[in-house]
Scaffold this active site. Structure first.
Site, PDB file in Angstrom:
ATOM      1  N   ASN A  29       0.874  -1.172   0.000  1.00  0.00           N
ATOM      2  CA  ASN A  29       0.000   0.000   0.000  1.00  0.00           C
ATOM      3  C   ASN A  29       0.915   1.228   0.000  1.00  0.00           C
ATOM      4  OD1 ASN A  29      -1.777   2.054   0.523  1.00  0.00           O
ATOM      5  ND2 ASN A  29      -2.660   1.141   2.366  1.00  0.00           N
ATOM      6  N   ARG A  56      -2.679  -2.171  -3.320  1.00  0.00           N
ATOM      7  CA  ARG A  56      -3.884  -1.391  -3.055  1.00  0.00           C
ATOM      8  C   ARG A  56      -3.882  -0.159  -3.961  1.00  0.00           C
ATOM      9  NH1 ARG A  56      -5.127   3.060   1.339  1.00  0.00           N
ATOM     10  NH2 ARG A  56      -7.355   3.203   1.007  1.00  0.00           N
ATOM     11  N   HIS A  99     -13.277   2.334   0.642  1.00  0.00           N
ATOM     12  CA  HIS A  99     -13.241   1.301   1.698  1.00  0.00           C
ATOM     13  C   HIS A  99     -13.854  -0.008   1.202  1.00  0.00           C
ATOM     14  CE1 HIS A  99     -13.326   4.628   5.035  1.00  0.00           C
ATOM     15  NE2 HIS A  99     -12.079   4.213   4.838  1.00  0.00           N
ATOM     16  N   GLY A 122     -10.895   7.624   8.648  1.00  0.00           N
ATOM     17  CA  GLY A 122     -11.857   7.785   7.559  1.00  0.00           C
ATOM     18  C   GLY A 122     -13.044   6.902   7.906  1.00  0.00           C
ATOM     19  N   ARG A 128     -12.237  14.924   8.339  1.00  0.00           N
ATOM     20  CA  ARG A 128     -13.007  15.250   7.126  1.00  0.00           C
ATOM     21  C   ARG A 128     -14.462  15.516   7.489  1.00  0.00           C
ATOM     22  NH1 ARG A 128     -11.535  10.092   3.754  1.00  0.00           N
ATOM     23  NH2 ARG A 128      -9.720   9.763   5.061  1.00  0.00           N
ATOM     24  N   ARG A 148     -11.098   8.656  21.580  1.00  0.00           N
ATOM     25  CA  ARG A 148     -10.781   8.392  22.987  1.00  0.00           C
ATOM     26  C   ARG A 148     -10.677   9.693  23.765  1.00  0.00           C
ATOM     27  NH1 ARG A 148      -6.240   4.232  20.995  1.00  0.00           N
ATOM     28  NH2 ARG A 148      -6.297   5.827  19.383  1.00  0.00           N
ATOM     29  N   GLY A 178     -15.279   1.463  15.352  1.00  0.00           N
ATOM     30  CA  GLY A 178     -16.278   0.394  15.350  1.00  0.00           C
ATOM     31  C   GLY A 178     -15.869  -0.806  16.191  1.00  0.00           C
ATOM     32  N   GLU A 192      -8.018  -5.329   5.757  1.00  0.00           N
ATOM     33  CA  GLU A 192      -7.972  -4.974   4.339  1.00  0.00           C
ATOM     34  C   GLU A 192      -6.795  -5.641   3.636  1.00  0.00           C
ATOM     35  OE1 GLU A 192      -8.758  -0.891   5.939  1.00  0.00           O
ATOM     36  OE2 GLU A 192      -9.509  -0.544   3.921  1.00  0.00           O
TER      37      GLU A 192
END
Ligand code: ADP
Length: 395
Positions: free
Chosen positions: A8, A88, A177, A209, A238, A280, A328, A382
């Site tokens: 990547n 990627r 994503h 992101g 963003r 956090r 998540g 990923e």
């Protein structure tokens, strides 16, 4: 033994991971950073140990050579073991609906997408070219962040602007994503024993992101990011969705295009709302009574719920809602806030189970036994998804 190296490449960094596909298991991973500066660094993780090498690396060629050196001096890749390299690539436009074996035509098509991702695609291309020169005898595969979403219908991907202008400049929703949404939706369906051809799954990739995706039968039917990764959810720095008229207003008020770019990409989202982009820290401040942090959390959660509602309607209900990525996977408070008060829609979280799920534990169902919609926490991977797609492509 068949191994696949996943690369990547960013403008000044190379993230890499080597997989043994017989597991598949991760063999080693690392990061080459600050390429082009005096204080470049290679951090290589293998067999539970991290090896750090500091020293200037002039360019990506030197960066890849340093990565190879890290493999050689720790656990060398056995001769003939490496069967392919998976790259990627951020933007495949509407040219790629699947991973592609890289040849001159594919390179040209990736180049053709540079205007859609002027920061990312050139770095991805550079990485591909350098890696192909270093490993010319094995196949190289491009795996696109956008490809999974090419199954969206026109109703979902068209923006309601002048059709000719949109088509001329390729302005439409592409979504990003994709490797993560594909990986976690498939993992969730398998974990729940759902029929892959009909499962309705809403995936929430909440990292720095962030994006949401509605998946039906393993195919993306809608997603929150757009032409660029700026649309949709509130992110670390963003903005996510904003009235396009606000852009016109700010331009008329004297902001330059570059000012706007910086505002929306770097000083918006949680950072713009409260000064911190790490959830956090936002939680810590909110718990200490900081109202600005509290209201940033409210905006963040409100936006996720708006997409959750839209996708529940789009799918006509859901079998599962999946939380993944940094927030998540690690943040029970956000998961609880997103699902609060949705019992009438069949979504109910078990507070005790949910509060215990932090970190990469594998798929965990945090819904109550009665919840009609299952709520899963699924760690994304990923790199593994890119390796798996690469192997499938060369086979
Ligand atoms: P990226 O999009 O850069 O890959 P990640 O998916 O790793 O990002 O997510 C990074 C973000 O996850 C951090 O900025 C932070 O907001 C959030 N995060 C990480 N750990 C926790 C945690 N324990 N609790 C809440 N948020 C967390």
């Amino acid at each position: 033994m068949s191994q696949i190296l996943v690369l990547n490449c960013g403008s000044s960094s190379i993230k890499y991971e080597l997989f043994d596909m017989t597991g598949p298991v991760s063999v080693a991973s690392g990061l080459v950073e600050r390429i082009g500066e005096e204080d470049s660094r290679v951090t290589h993780h293998v067999d539970g140990v991290s090896h750090v090498v500091d020293g200037p690396l002039a360019d990506h060629r030197a960066g890849l050579a340093a990565m190879n050196e890290a493999f050689t001096t720790t656990r060398p890749i056995p001769d003939g073991a490496l069967v392919a390299v998976g790259h990627r690539v951020v933007h495949g436009g509407d040219r790629f609906a699947a991973p592609a074996l890289i040849d001159d035509v594919v390179l040209e098509a990736i180049r053709d997408c540079i205007p859609l991702a002027p920061l990312h695609n050139p770095a991805n291309l550079l990485g591909i070219e350098v890696a192909m020169q270093a490993n010319p005898d094995i196949p190289h595969v491009a795996v696109f962040d956008t490809a999974f979403h090419q199954t969206m219908s026109q109703a979902a991907y068209r923006y309601a602007i002048d059709r000719d202008t949109a088509d001329e400049h390729r302005v439409r929703k592409y979504g990003f994503h994709g490797t993560s949404h594909a990986f976690v939706s498939r993992t969730a369906a398998a974990h729940l024993g759902l029929d892959e051809r009909s499962a309705r799954i809403i995936t929430l990739h909440l990292g720095n992101g962030a994006s949401a995706c509605a998946v039906r039968g393993g195919r993306s039917v809608d997603t929150s990011m757009g032409l660029t990764p700026l649309a949709g959810l509130v992110m670390g720095t963003r903005s996510g969705d904003i009235d396009p008229g606000a852009m016109i207003h700010l331009l008329r008020m004297g902001m330059s295009v570059d000012d706007l770019d910086t505002l929306l990409n770097r000083s918006s989202g949680l950072k713009g709302l409260c000064g911190d982009n790490d959830l956090r820290e936002v939680h810590r401040r909110a718990a200490a009574g900081d109202e600005v942090a509290r209201s940033a959390l409210d905006v963040y959660v409100h936006r996720i719920r708006a997409y959750l509602g839209a996708y529940l309607v789009e799918l006509g209900g859901a079998d599962a809602v999946v939380f993944t990525a940094g927030v998540g996977e690690n943040d029970p408070q956000v998961r609880a806030a997103v699902c609060a008060g949705l019992q009438s829609l069949g979504i109910e979280i078990d507070e005790t189970v949910n509060s215990g799920v932090r970190g990469p534990l594998g798929p965990v169902d945090v819904a109550t036994p009665d919840s009609r919609v299952r709520v899963l926490v699924v760690p994304t991977d990923e790199e593994l998804e890119i390796a798996t797609s690469t192997l499938a492509t060369i086979n």
